[in-house]
Write a protein that holds these residues in place. Structure first.
Motif, PDB file in Angstrom:
ATOM      1  N   LEU A  64       0.826  -1.202   0.000  1.00 57.08           N
ATOM      2  CA  LEU A  64       0.000   0.000   0.000  1.00 57.08           C
ATOM      3  C   LEU A  64       0.862   1.256   0.000  1.00 57.08           C
ATOM      4  CD1 LEU A  64      -2.710   1.433   0.182  1.00 57.08           C
ATOM      5  CD2 LEU A  64      -2.694   1.028   2.659  1.00 57.08           C
ATOM      6  N   LEU A  65       1.944   1.242   0.787  1.00 55.58           N
ATOM      7  CA  LEU A  65       2.845   2.399   0.819  1.00 55.58           C
ATOM      8  C   LEU A  65       3.512   2.600  -0.542  1.00 55.58           C
ATOM      9  CD1 LEU A  65       4.439   1.861   4.345  1.00 55.58           C
ATOM     10  CD2 LEU A  65       3.002   3.804   3.655  1.00 55.58           C
ATOM     11  N   GLU A  66       3.921   1.492  -1.159  1.00 52.12           N
ATOM     12  CA  GLU A  66       4.560   1.609  -2.474  1.00 52.12           C
ATOM     13  C   GLU A  66       3.603   2.129  -3.535  1.00 52.12           C
ATOM     14  OE1 GLU A  66       5.928  -2.322  -3.112  1.00 52.12           O
ATOM     15  OE2 GLU A  66       7.797  -2.076  -1.952  1.00 52.12           O
ATOM     16  N   ALA A  67       2.285   1.857  -3.347  1.00 55.19           N
ATOM     17  CA  ALA A  67       1.294   2.273  -4.344  1.00 55.19           C
ATOM     18  C   ALA A  67       0.919   3.741  -4.212  1.00 55.19           C
ATOM     19  CB  ALA A  67       0.041   1.415  -4.211  1.00 55.19           C
ATOM     20  N   GLN A  68       1.277   4.376  -3.087  1.00 59.03           N
ATOM     21  CA  GLN A  68       0.920   5.777  -2.906  1.00 59.03           C
ATOM     22  C   GLN A  68       1.622   6.633  -3.959  1.00 59.03           C
ATOM     23  OE1 GLN A  68      -1.476   6.698  -0.616  1.00 59.03           O
ATOM     24  NE2 GLN A  68      -1.552   4.443  -0.488  1.00 59.03           N
ATOM     25  N   VAL A  94      -7.573  -5.228   8.539  1.00 61.59           N
ATOM     26  CA  VAL A  94      -8.015  -5.692   7.225  1.00 61.59           C
ATOM     27  C   VAL A  94      -6.858  -6.314   6.456  1.00 61.59           C
ATOM     28  CG1 VAL A  94      -8.802  -4.918   4.958  1.00 61.59           C
ATOM     29  CG2 VAL A  94      -9.977  -4.143   7.010  1.00 61.59           C
ATOM     30  N   LEU A  95      -5.704  -5.645   6.473  1.00 63.42           N
ATOM     31  CA  LEU A  95      -4.558  -6.156   5.731  1.00 63.42           C
ATOM     32  C   LEU A  95      -4.100  -7.509   6.265  1.00 63.42           C
ATOM     33  CD1 LEU A  95      -2.461  -2.874   5.324  1.00 63.42           C
ATOM     34  CD2 LEU A  95      -3.825  -4.028   3.585  1.00 63.42           C
ATOM     35  N   THR A 106      -4.175  -1.774  -3.091  1.00 63.51           N
ATOM     36  CA  THR A 106      -3.014  -1.559  -3.947  1.00 63.51           C
ATOM     37  C   THR A 106      -3.442  -0.956  -5.287  1.00 63.51           C
ATOM     38  OG1 THR A 106      -1.877  -3.420  -2.905  1.00 63.51           O
ATOM     39  CG2 THR A 106      -1.019  -2.679  -5.014  1.00 63.51           C
ATOM     40  N   ARG A 107      -4.573  -1.412  -5.814  1.00 61.57           N
ATOM     41  CA  ARG A 107      -5.078  -0.870  -7.083  1.00 61.57           C
ATOM     42  C   ARG A 107      -5.683   0.515  -6.892  1.00 61.57           C
ATOM     43  NH1 ARG A 107      -7.318  -5.996  -7.388  1.00 61.57           N
ATOM     44  NH2 ARG A 107      -9.399  -5.125  -7.054  1.00 61.57           N
ATOM     45  N   HIS A 108      -6.233   0.760  -5.710  1.00 57.73           N
ATOM     46  CA  HIS A 108      -6.894   2.041  -5.422  1.00 57.73           C
ATOM     47  C   HIS A 108      -6.318   2.595  -4.127  1.00 57.73           C
ATOM     48  CE1 HIS A 108      -9.770   1.043  -8.584  1.00 57.73           C
ATOM     49  NE2 HIS A 108      -9.792  -0.173  -8.057  1.00 57.73           N
TER      50      HIS A 108
END
Length: 999
Positions: A64-68, A94-95, A106-108
């Motif tokens: 999630l951090l990488e997707a930001q 949740v994770l 990750t997609r959003h």
């Protein structure tokens, strides 16, 4: 920095302590750029450690951090995680529980912010809130994304424990409702002409209709269409069909974001062969003429959710009378039960032990039981008409249709199983009801349920415990519903009309409801205290009777006992104040003929049923013998003495049979005995001890009347066969040998004459006609059989066995044990025969062949004509004889060298043979199971029919009663017979190898 081999860094140790299963990989992730704040912040590590799967949670956070988008967004997420505990718990929770939702984030990557907005006042969103969350969706793809965003918020509250499982299910159903509305709006926007000419109502069915949806499930619906004013009906219905089909495609089709869930309309009239949309009149006509029982059961959960809600309400209102009148249909209960059995039968064998939903003890067991009770009672009681399982269960308990304890246990088990189901599906958002098999999956599942100490073992234990409760209560409620049956029919006091009462008795399984109602009126009418207590007891007792194969007999027997003891102050008080006594009595009175017949001859024995755990515990041989000898001393003559001893025997036979029945049926507080061998041992030991004590009492009575205190000769009774083996059944004869030895100074002829008179008088007194089960003395195993003298001196036995004993006699002596009379003489007799039954050189080939010939001849000559050998518990293949002769051959061959084999008890000798390496553990288990089952069958036949038998009854009700004793519910007699054949067939295979095989 990674720790060197053989040395652990402080981070590694902390990660291990926080529940990471791969701390090395986690440490490497934390060493990556941008995660210094996570690595150094103990709060974040604690939060990761609190998740279902810390490794999964950390991996998801890294993704999630990488997707930001850019460092600023990444830092904002980290800062918010550190500062805001609610978000931290929700997001990491949740994770750690859902790989699929981590993929969505990750997609959003900005959707994590949806979890920030939920404050305490927003914890329970409904349909309107979810509609607002879906409002911006303009196509199936954006609807899918918005749906997942809403799902993310539900999952966050769920895994954090902010909402209970029933609230989670309700929110999922509300989200489904909002999604159906949004999909229908998209369909209407693309076909405005169709939307303009018709009214279309979407009726939710199944779990969506019941407000108890899963994370991933088909959404079952039925469509109702009508023409708007002035429109052609046929064209309007076709237009409604196009809208409905389009709506289904929007939800079901796979897009770049996947699909939402399948919309399933197969519950509609005629299923997939029927039109997708019907008018209300068409629906009504179908249900009035053609619908099957299961279709009315399905309609219990019907609820308008989308489209024209007014039309939907008309649909529900029009069908409601048909739903709540379904129980009046012919074979209604049987149809519902048959449908449940079909569901179980269709589960793949490889899955049945992992099936959380459909398998025995699963969610369906709770739901079917609740729905059946609703349909039976909901006709007259509107409080039961809820589509939500737990709400309906609560209403059933409040109304008295289900015991409060039963309801509480079912509620607890259902919540646990549904939570398991939710967490399993949440992981990958896949439609599954199978418990994982892999260690990692089980660990994650256990931790998600809050089981942090040895989560895998604890999860399996708790799951099996809840499933066991569900299985027991499902059978109790579903196959013989515990209804709020009428217990008071006096004028002005009756709670039901006579017709309604009759219907309830029929639903409970009573074949003669008119007679049952007469018994109820006789027991409960009037204003006396006795009648008041009976009115309190009868509703529950009726349900317990109904769980047996013969409810009518149970109620009739209860009336007889109540008539006999009704004026006794302690009787009804015992039943009212000690719950176990009432339930135990119900089990005993409805389980067959033997125990009730014993009780009718001594009704005061009811007191045994309420004397705590000790009331049904068989008395020791020493205790019984002491009581019988005391009774004989008080008697005026031998006949009275033996009558008194038989009275003790009657009471103790009742105690043993009651303990056997209660152990086999189980009670609310005590489940059925899991170790069937323990029940066989209990009965065999108790009946054998009781027979030995009865013989001792009879012997004392005969000697006392004929010779005073001392007989001219020492006298002992040796138990043989199943008697000597502590394995008597209720209907077994007592195989014995009689031995005597003249006292010093007594002429041998006088001693022999006295001994002969003792034997003759004992047999005469015990054969005096009585309603009690007979105690027949069989001395045919004596030297020379029927042609030899009934009693011999010890020296005579020694001479005979030294010169003339045959192989079969040595074989028979394996079970010889002193049971009554002179103990010293009995000990010397067993010392005399030990070299014969445990020969130092074992058996030669000829002796082994002779034993095999005797066994084969017995099989061919003694099996009753017309009997099915495969179902004959004693002489059939894999039956008692097969197992016992196999074990006894091992004793004859190896008893001299293996002390453990020197026992008269079959199971004990079998275990000793296994310990000595003479038989494999697998073969031991096969033979033991067969022997226990065959013994249980014989005991069951005697309990049910009141007379001994070695094969299954042919009368259906008796066969059903035997099945109930053996743990088979109604309608499963065939399964019982198949199981017996399988068990016996496996045992016969072992016997063929060990007994008839090589020497």
């Amino acid at each position: 920095m990674t720790s060197a081999p053989g040395r652990r860094s402080s981070t590694f140790t902390r990660l291990l302590r926080h529940g990471f299963t791969d701390p090395s990989a986690a440490e490497q992730l934390l060493d990556s750029e941008g995660l210094a704040a996570v690595r150094s912040d103990p709060v974040l590590l604690d939060a990761l450690g609190a998740t279902a799967d810390p490794d999964l949670a950390l991996h998801g956070l890294v993704r999630l951090l990488e997707a930001q988008q850019g460092g600023t967004a990444r830092q904002e997420l980290l800062d918010t995680l550190i500062a805001a505990k609610p978000l931290r718990d929700r997001l990491l929770g949740v994770l750690g529980a859902s790989e699929a939702l981590a993929d969505h984030l990750t997609r959003h990557p900005s959707d994590w912010q949806a979890l920030v907005t939920y404050e305490p006042r927003d914890l329970h969103p409904g349909v309107e809130e979810f509609e607002r969350g879906l409002a911006e969706a303009t196509d199936p793809v954006s609807l899918r994304v918005a749906y997942r965003r809403c799902l993310l918020s539900i999952a966050a509250r769920d895994v954090c424990g902010t909402i209970q499982v029933d609230q989670t299910a309700a929110e999922l159903a509300d989200l489904a409702t909002a999604t159906l509305r949004a999909a229908l709006a998209l369909a209407g926007a693309e076909a405005p002409e169709d939307a303009a000419m018709c009214r279309l109502a979407v009726i939710a069915m199944g779990k969506c209709g019941g407000h108890e949806l899963n994370y991933v499930s088909d959404v079952d619906v039925i469509f109702v269409g009508e023409a708007v004013d002035g429109a052609d009906e046929d064209k309007a219905v076709r237009a409604a069909g196009r809208l409905a089909a389009h709506m289904m495609r929007i939800c079901s089709e796979t897009t770049v974001e996947g699909s939402i869930w399948p919309v399933d309309a197969n519950l509609r009239p005629e299923g997939r062969n029927g039109p997708l949309v019907r008018t209300l009149a068409s629906h009504l006509a179908y249900y009035q003429r053609w619908a099957k029982t299961w279709e009315f059961q399905a309609l219990l959960k019907a609820r308008p959710v989308a489209g024209d809600l007014a039309l939907g309400e008309e649909y529900v209102a029009a069908l409601e009378p048909l739903v709540w009148g379904a129980a009046e249909r012919e074979n209604f209960v049987a149809d519902v039960q048959k449908m449940r059995r079909r569901v179980v039968e269709n589960i793949p064998a490889a899955e049945i032990d992992r099936q959380l939903k459909l398998g025995p003890g699963g969610l369906r067991d709770v739901e079917f039981a609740v729905q059946l009770l609703q349909l039976v009672h909901g006709r007259a009681d509107g409080s039961l008409r809820s589509g939500t399982t737990l709400d309906a269960l609560k209403a059933l308990a409040t109304g008295g249709y289900v015991g409060r304890t039963d309801a509480a246990q079912l509620d607890d088990a259902y919540r646990f199983l549904r939570t398991m189901e939710h967490r399993i599906q949440l992981y990958r958002l896949r439609r599954t009801h199978l418990v994982p098999e892999d260690e990692a999956g089980l660990r994650r599942l256990g931790r998600s349920l809050g089981l942090r100490t040895d989560p895998v073992a604890t999860l399996n234990r708790e799951w099996r415990r809840h499933a066991s409760v569900v299985r027991r209560l499902h059978e109790k409620l579903f196959y013989r519903p515990l209804l709020d049956a009428v217990a008071a029919l006096a004028p002005g006091e009756a709670r039901l009309s006579a017709e309604a009462a009759r219907e309830r008795m029929v639903a409970l399984g009573y074949e003669d409801p008119a007679a049952a109602l007469r018994h109820l009126e006789a027991l409960a009418s009037g204003v006396t205290r006795k009648a008041a207590i009976q009115r309190t007891l009868l509703p529950v007792l009726l349900g317990w009777f109904a769980e047996s194969a013969d409810p009518d007999a149970g109620l009739l027997n209860f009336r007889k006992v109540s008539d006999a003891l009704g004026k006794t102050p302690w009787y009804l008080r015992l039943l009212r104040d000690e719950g176990a006594a009432a339930e135990n009595l119900a089990r005993v009175l409805s389980a067959g003929r033997l125990a009730p017949d014993l009780l009718m001859r001594a009704p005061e024995a009811v007191a045994l049923l309420g004397d705590g755990d000790g009331g049904l515990r068989p008395r020791s041989r020493a205790h019984l013998e002491q009581e019988m000898l005391a009774a004989v001393r008080r008697a005026d003559n031998a006949v009275q003495g033996v009558t008194a001893a038989r009275g003790v025997r009657r009471r103790e036979l009742f105690r043993t049979s009651a303990a056997d029945i209660v152990g086999s049926y189980g009670t609310e507080s005590q489940p059925a005995e899991a170790d069937q061998g323990a029940l066989v041992d209990l009965v065999g030991g108790a009946v054998s001890d009781l027979t030995a004590a009865t013989l001792a009492g009879t012997l004392r009575a005969v000697v006392r009347e004929g010779w005073g205190d001392t007989l001219p000769t020492r006298f002992a009774i040796i138990g043989m066969g199943r008697f000597g083996g502590h394995e008597l059944g209720y209907g077994s004869d007592a195989d014995v040998l009689f031995v005597h030895e003249p006292r010093d100074g007594v002429d041998e002829r006088e001693a022999a004459e006295a001994a002969g008179k003792v034997v003759a008088e004992m047999r005469r007194l015990l054969q005096i006609p009585s309603a009690d089960p007979p105690l027949l003395i069989d001395a045919d195993l004596r030297p020379e059989g029927k042609s030899g003298p009934l009693v011999r001196t010890l020296k005579s036995y020694e001479a005979y066995y030294r010169r003339w004993s045959l192989v079969w006699e040595r074989h028979a002596l394996l079970r010889a044990e002193h049971v009554a009379g002179d103990e010293e003489l009995g000990r010397r007799f067993t010392e005399l025969i030990d070299p014969l039954r445990y020969p130092a050189d074992g058996l030669d080939e000829e002796a082994i062949r002779e034993i095999r010939r005797l066994k084969a001849r017995m099989e061919s000559e003694r099996l009753p004509r017309g009997a099915d050998p495969k179902l004959h518990a004693k002489l059939g293949p894999g039956g008692l004889s097969d197992v016992e002769w196999t074990v006894q051959l091992l004793q004859l061959r190896h008893g001299a060298g293996e002390p453990g084999l020197r026992t008269t008890r079959t199971r004990e000798a079998l275990a000793a043979a296994r310990a000595a390496g003479l038989i494999s553990e697998e073969d031991t288990a096969v033979l033991d199971e067969a022997w226990v089952l065959a013994s249980r069958v014989r005991n069951a036949v005697m309990l049910v029919r009141g007379r001994a038998g070695d094969t299954f009854p042919t009368v259906p009700r008796e066969l059903s009663a035997v099945g109930r004793y053996l743990g088979y519910g109604p309608g499963h007699a065939g399964d019982m017979l198949d199981a017996y054949r399988r068990t016996a067939r496996r045992a016969r295979g072992v016997v063929e190898e060990l007994f008839y095989g090589g020497a």
